[in-house]
Design an enzyme around this catalytic site. Sequence first.
Site, mmCIF file in Angstrom:
data_model
loop_
_atom_site.group_PDB
_atom_site.id
_atom_site.type_symbol
_atom_site.label_atom_id
_atom_site.label_comp_id
_atom_site.label_asym_id
_atom_site.label_seq_id
_atom_site.Cartn_x
_atom_site.Cartn_y
_atom_site.Cartn_z
ATOM 1 N N SER A 1 31.495 47.252 32.565
ATOM 2 C CA SER A 1 32.135 48.174 33.510
ATOM 3 C C SER A 1 32.476 49.500 32.833
ATOM 4 C CB SER A 1 33.366 47.491 34.115
ATOM 5 O OG SER A 1 33.823 48.190 35.244
ATOM 6 N N ASP B 1 27.972 45.015 44.380
ATOM 7 C CA ASP B 1 28.774 45.893 43.523
ATOM 8 C C ASP B 1 28.378 47.333 43.821
ATOM 9 O OD1 ASP B 1 30.062 47.253 41.465
ATOM 10 O OD2 ASP B 1 29.283 45.992 39.861
ATOM 11 N N HIS C 1 31.304 42.449 41.169
ATOM 12 C CA HIS C 1 31.780 43.087 39.949
ATOM 13 C C HIS C 1 32.766 42.153 39.232
ATOM 14 C CE1 HIS C 1 32.206 46.693 37.505
ATOM 15 N NE2 HIS C 1 33.499 46.410 37.395
#
Length: 307
Positions: free
Chosen positions: A155, A247, A277
């Site tokens: 991320s 996502d 995610h």
Amino acid sequence: MTLEQISPMPTEPGILAFHQRCESFYPPDAVDASIAEQRQWYDALCAEFSPPLPEGLVRQDALVAGRIPVRHYRPSVVETPVRILYIHGGGFVVGSLDSHDAFCAELADGAKAELVAVDYRLAPEHVWPAAFEDCRDVLSALLADGREVVVAGDSAGGNLAAGITLEASLAARRGIVGQALIYPALGGDLISGSYLEMANVPGLSTADVAYYRDVLQAPDDDPVAYPLSAPDLSGLPPTYISAAFFDPLRDDSRHYAARLALAGVDVTFREEGQMIHAWLRARHMSPGAAEGFRHLVQALSKLVGTV
């Protein structure tokens, strides 16, 4: 199509159960809470998904340059001198050495390689480029002793991993032999593709992505802040990219992988079709997450040379 549309949903029971457990710790409107509350909720959530560490693994905390906390992981079996530098996610706002502790331990154990995690400075107390500078300084310290490094992150950590790898490539620095980017945030436009299609999926919304960008205050035209804006990606090391289908960041991974391939970089792209995610935290309760984690470990093992 608008951001207000109802986004699609995964159907795998394991990942849906994971999301339900997450929501009991970290409410959907968490970005509207104070930073202190967000970090408290995130720490509690991470503790919920932290299984016992692999047997025989040794951890040691240290400081780099006298100021940057890092954690060294040495599994019971080490088969390569190549080390992994791991950069945690959390929107540049939350996350720590503890939040990703079990995950880093399992990666080191699975890849049979030493791993170093970095506890970079967080926004909003420290805006761009503080986090980038911390990660770059730790990378420099690891490369200084002549051993090779694979850079990895998830991320926001995937963004930082891509950024420091790109900067090192532009400077022709040697020693980075691979990068692994896990559902990375790479600077997509927020108004097309998965940012519209997956605007309101579980786990992360497009509004959340916009919030974290605003907090970070990175310049839009800086390629090490937003690697998708880099004009040239040639010369980067072998790369593994893992994306989640559900996502808003999904197309960042797709587009970056495609551009790397066009630039002649050895890139492997994998998209987890039922994942959301942050699915890595579901690796012990979701079959799809377990499979994705297995492929990630295999990819890291290949990059560090243990397979």
